[in-house]
Design a protein around this motif. Structure first.
Motif, mmCIF file in Angstrom:
data_model
loop_
_atom_site.group_PDB
_atom_site.id
_atom_site.type_symbol
_atom_site.label_atom_id
_atom_site.label_comp_id
_atom_site.label_asym_id
_atom_site.label_seq_id
_atom_site.Cartn_x
_atom_site.Cartn_y
_atom_site.Cartn_z
ATOM 1 N N GLN A 232 0.844 -1.206 0.000
ATOM 2 C CA GLN A 232 0.000 0.000 0.000
ATOM 3 C C GLN A 232 0.870 1.242 0.000
ATOM 4 O O GLN A 232 0.512 2.269 -0.577
ATOM 5 C CB GLN A 232 -0.896 0.023 1.243
ATOM 6 C CG GLN A 232 -1.953 -1.055 1.241
ATOM 7 C CD GLN A 232 -2.223 -1.549 2.644
ATOM 8 O OE1 GLN A 232 -1.303 -1.636 3.464
ATOM 9 N NE2 GLN A 232 -3.466 -1.876 2.917
ATOM 10 N N VAL A 233 1.984 1.147 0.710
ATOM 11 C CA VAL A 233 2.893 2.290 0.856
ATOM 12 C C VAL A 233 4.312 1.849 0.511
ATOM 13 O O VAL A 233 4.749 0.773 0.925
ATOM 14 C CB VAL A 233 2.868 2.842 2.299
ATOM 15 C CG1 VAL A 233 3.886 3.965 2.470
ATOM 16 C CG2 VAL A 233 1.482 3.335 2.670
ATOM 17 N N VAL A 234 5.004 2.674 -0.261
ATOM 18 C CA VAL A 234 6.439 2.488 -0.471
ATOM 19 C C VAL A 234 7.140 3.648 0.228
ATOM 20 O O VAL A 234 6.874 4.815 -0.065
ATOM 21 C CB VAL A 234 6.812 2.484 -1.971
ATOM 22 C CG1 VAL A 234 8.323 2.434 -2.147
ATOM 23 C CG2 VAL A 234 6.147 1.315 -2.687
ATOM 24 N N VAL A 235 7.990 3.312 1.173
ATOM 25 C CA VAL A 235 8.747 4.329 1.910
ATOM 26 C C VAL A 235 10.106 4.497 1.242
ATOM 27 O O VAL A 235 10.796 3.506 0.989
ATOM 28 C CB VAL A 235 8.943 3.901 3.380
ATOM 29 C CG1 VAL A 235 9.774 4.948 4.126
ATOM 30 C CG2 VAL A 235 7.606 3.690 4.055
ATOM 31 N N ILE A 236 10.470 5.727 0.941
ATOM 32 C CA ILE A 236 11.780 6.025 0.355
ATOM 33 C C ILE A 236 12.625 6.744 1.407
ATOM 34 O O ILE A 236 12.175 7.727 2.009
ATOM 35 C CB ILE A 236 11.664 6.919 -0.900
ATOM 36 C CG1 ILE A 236 10.660 6.334 -1.906
ATOM 37 C CG2 ILE A 236 13.032 7.167 -1.525
ATOM 38 C CD1 ILE A 236 11.177 5.314 -2.843
ATOM 39 N N ALA A 237 13.832 6.255 1.605
ATOM 40 C CA ALA A 237 14.742 6.869 2.572
ATOM 41 C C ALA A 237 16.124 6.986 1.946
ATOM 42 O O ALA A 237 16.308 6.643 0.776
ATOM 43 C CB ALA A 237 14.791 6.022 3.841
ATOM 44 N N GLY A 238 17.087 7.450 2.719
ATOM 45 C CA GLY A 238 18.451 7.591 2.221
ATOM 46 C C GLY A 238 18.714 8.981 1.662
ATOM 47 O O GLY A 238 17.793 9.796 1.526
ATOM 48 N N GLY A 239 19.963 9.253 1.331
ATOM 49 C CA GLY A 239 20.382 10.584 0.903
ATOM 50 C C GLY A 239 19.595 11.120 -0.287
ATOM 51 O O GLY A 239 19.247 12.305 -0.329
ATOM 52 N N LEU A 240 19.282 10.253 -1.271
ATOM 53 C CA LEU A 240 18.581 10.732 -2.470
ATOM 54 C C LEU A 240 17.119 11.065 -2.182
ATOM 55 O O LEU A 240 16.466 11.726 -2.995
ATOM 56 C CB LEU A 240 18.677 9.695 -3.596
ATOM 57 C CG LEU A 240 20.099 9.375 -4.097
ATOM 58 C CD1 LEU A 240 20.047 8.371 -5.247
ATOM 59 C CD2 LEU A 240 20.832 10.627 -4.548
ATOM 60 N N SER A 241 16.598 10.612 -1.030
ATOM 61 C CA SER A 241 15.197 10.929 -0.693
ATOM 62 C C SER A 241 15.026 12.424 -0.385
ATOM 63 O O SER A 241 13.903 12.903 -0.273
ATOM 64 C CB SER A 241 14.712 10.085 0.485
ATOM 65 O OG SER A 241 15.325 10.489 1.694
ATOM 66 N N ASN A 242 16.145 13.153 -0.259
ATOM 67 C CA ASN A 242 16.056 14.606 -0.028
ATOM 68 C C ASN A 242 15.753 15.391 -1.301
ATOM 69 O O ASN A 242 15.511 16.601 -1.232
ATOM 70 C CB ASN A 242 17.370 15.127 0.570
ATOM 71 C CG ASN A 242 17.611 14.552 1.959
ATOM 72 O OD1 ASN A 242 16.683 14.416 2.735
ATOM 73 N ND2 ASN A 242 18.848 14.200 2.249
ATOM 74 N N ILE A 243 15.788 14.733 -2.451
ATOM 75 C CA ILE A 243 15.470 15.429 -3.712
ATOM 76 C C ILE A 243 14.001 15.866 -3.643
ATOM 77 O O ILE A 243 13.111 15.021 -3.498
ATOM 78 C CB ILE A 243 15.713 14.497 -4.919
ATOM 79 C CG1 ILE A 243 17.209 14.178 -5.036
ATOM 80 C CG2 ILE A 243 15.176 15.126 -6.205
ATOM 81 C CD1 ILE A 243 17.539 13.047 -5.983
ATOM 82 N N PRO A 244 13.724 17.185 -3.733
ATOM 83 C CA PRO A 244 12.382 17.671 -3.398
ATOM 84 C C PRO A 244 11.261 17.147 -4.302
ATOM 85 O O PRO A 244 10.153 16.924 -3.834
ATOM 86 C CB PRO A 244 12.519 19.196 -3.497
ATOM 87 C CG PRO A 244 13.837 19.473 -4.121
ATOM 88 C CD PRO A 244 14.693 18.261 -3.982
ATOM 89 N N HIS A 245 11.556 16.943 -5.605
ATOM 90 C CA HIS A 245 10.496 16.528 -6.531
ATOM 91 C C HIS A 245 10.550 15.039 -6.829
ATOM 92 O O HIS A 245 9.997 14.583 -7.838
ATOM 93 C CB HIS A 245 10.580 17.352 -7.822
ATOM 94 C CG HIS A 245 11.982 17.424 -8.381
ATOM 95 N ND1 HIS A 245 12.487 16.480 -9.220
ATOM 96 C CD2 HIS A 245 12.978 18.313 -8.166
ATOM 97 C CE1 HIS A 245 13.745 16.782 -9.518
ATOM 98 N NE2 HIS A 245 14.068 17.889 -8.888
ATOM 99 N N LEU A 246 11.218 14.268 -5.972
ATOM 100 C CA LEU A 246 11.358 12.830 -6.237
ATOM 101 C C LEU A 246 10.004 12.123 -6.268
ATOM 102 O O LEU A 246 9.725 11.346 -7.187
ATOM 103 C CB LEU A 246 12.278 12.189 -5.189
ATOM 104 C CG LEU A 246 12.598 10.706 -5.414
ATOM 105 C CD1 LEU A 246 14.056 10.430 -5.123
ATOM 106 C CD2 LEU A 246 11.741 9.803 -4.548
#
Ligand code: ZN
Length: 291
Positions: A232-246
């Motif tokens: 239902q949910v995909v959680v994105i973490a890590g340094g690249l998750s800071n990209i604002p429009h990801l």
């Protein structure tokens, strides 16, 4: 006090003790030693400081399911029976959780995916880790590798369409998605597509061809995750998750990859925080102690 978690990283080791409401009530931090014997001693000291609480250890890498031998790039423990040695010196069992899996469990119980029954996570940083949690428990099978999404094969359709490089991965396989989806992977992708010299942050901000292809590769990986785990949910973490429009850009790419008209999982950026790894490991240890 309910449980303790130890976040074992390449530069520091941090132990957290959690109360009955999962709030941190004590923290201890030491530098990560450079030799195996000193590493064992440092961890055992922290485990002893946790008294008789269930203790979970969150660490990068894999523990072989039969031999108990560790495979880890950022600790002086590769090739060693790491968990068994810690347990033998500490005279007590501890629960080992891969660091990406610990973070996903923490998000599934306490974070952005709280109360969701099916959660998958991706950690996009110097490597690509992940995990799957169903009904508040990690999916852990006979190999302990469920969630190692970074070592899925690159999508053939995109390799052909864009002439993507198929290179050796540090895991020993060839053509893993991590080789293009991690931070260094995004830089490699830019070189392959004729846009060299940029950092991941610059590549994302430019929103050019590299960013578009990177989002497509990630969307194909997420499509595989849907086909296997249907979260239902995909959680994105890590340094690249800071990209604002990801989130909007990857969601748009995923909408094109998904079967026409079928729903998409909710893609959410991890709440994270400094204690997420320790919290996930502590929760896993506490659950294990209940059984
Ligand atoms: Zn690999």
């Amino acid at each position: 006090m309910r449980a303790a978690g130890i976040d074992l990283g390449g530069t520091k080791i941090e132990a957290q003790i959690f109360d009955d409401h999962w709030a941190v009530i004590a923290t201890e931090r030491v530098q990560t030693p450079k030799t195996y014997q000193a590493l064992i001693a440092a961890i055992v000291d922290l485990v002893r400081a946790c008294g008789d609480l269930p203790v979970g250890i969150s660490a990068a890498g894999l523990i072989h399911p039969q031999t108990g031998i560790a495979l880890t790039a950022n600790l002086p423990a590769s090739g060693q029976p790491f968990p068994a040695d810690v347990a033998a010196v500490a005279h007590r069992p501890v629960t080992w959780v891969n660091d990406a899996r610990a973070l996903i469990l923490s998000e599934a119980i306490f974070g952005v995916a709280e109360a969701q029954s099916r959660v998958a996570g991706l950690i996009l940083g110097t490597g690509v880790g992940g995990g799957v949690a169903v009904d508040g428990r990690l999916v852990l099978g006979p190999t302990g590798t469920a969630g190692e999404f970074g070592h899925s094969a690159l999508p053939a359709s995109l390799v052909v369409k864009y002439g993507l490089p198929v290179v050796a991965c540090p895991c020993g396989r060839v053509g893993c998605v991590e080789t293009l989806l991690s931070g260094p992977g995004m830089v490699r992708l830019a070189q392959a597509l004729g846009e060299p010299g940029a950092t991941p942050k610059e590549i994302a901000a430019a929103k050019g061809r590299t960013w578009q292809v990177w989002c497509e590769v990630l969307a194909e990986l997420l499509m595989s995750v849907i086909l296997i785990a249907d979260p239902q949910v995909v959680v994105i973490a890590g340094g690249l998750s800071n990209i604002p429009h990801l989130v909007p850009d990857v969601s748009a790419a995923l909408a094109r990859a998904q079967f026409a008209g079928y729903p998409l999982p909710d893609i959410r950026i991890a709440r994270g925080g400094d204690t997420a790894g320790a919290l996930g490991a502590a929760y896993a240890a506490w659950r294990q102690a209940q059984t």
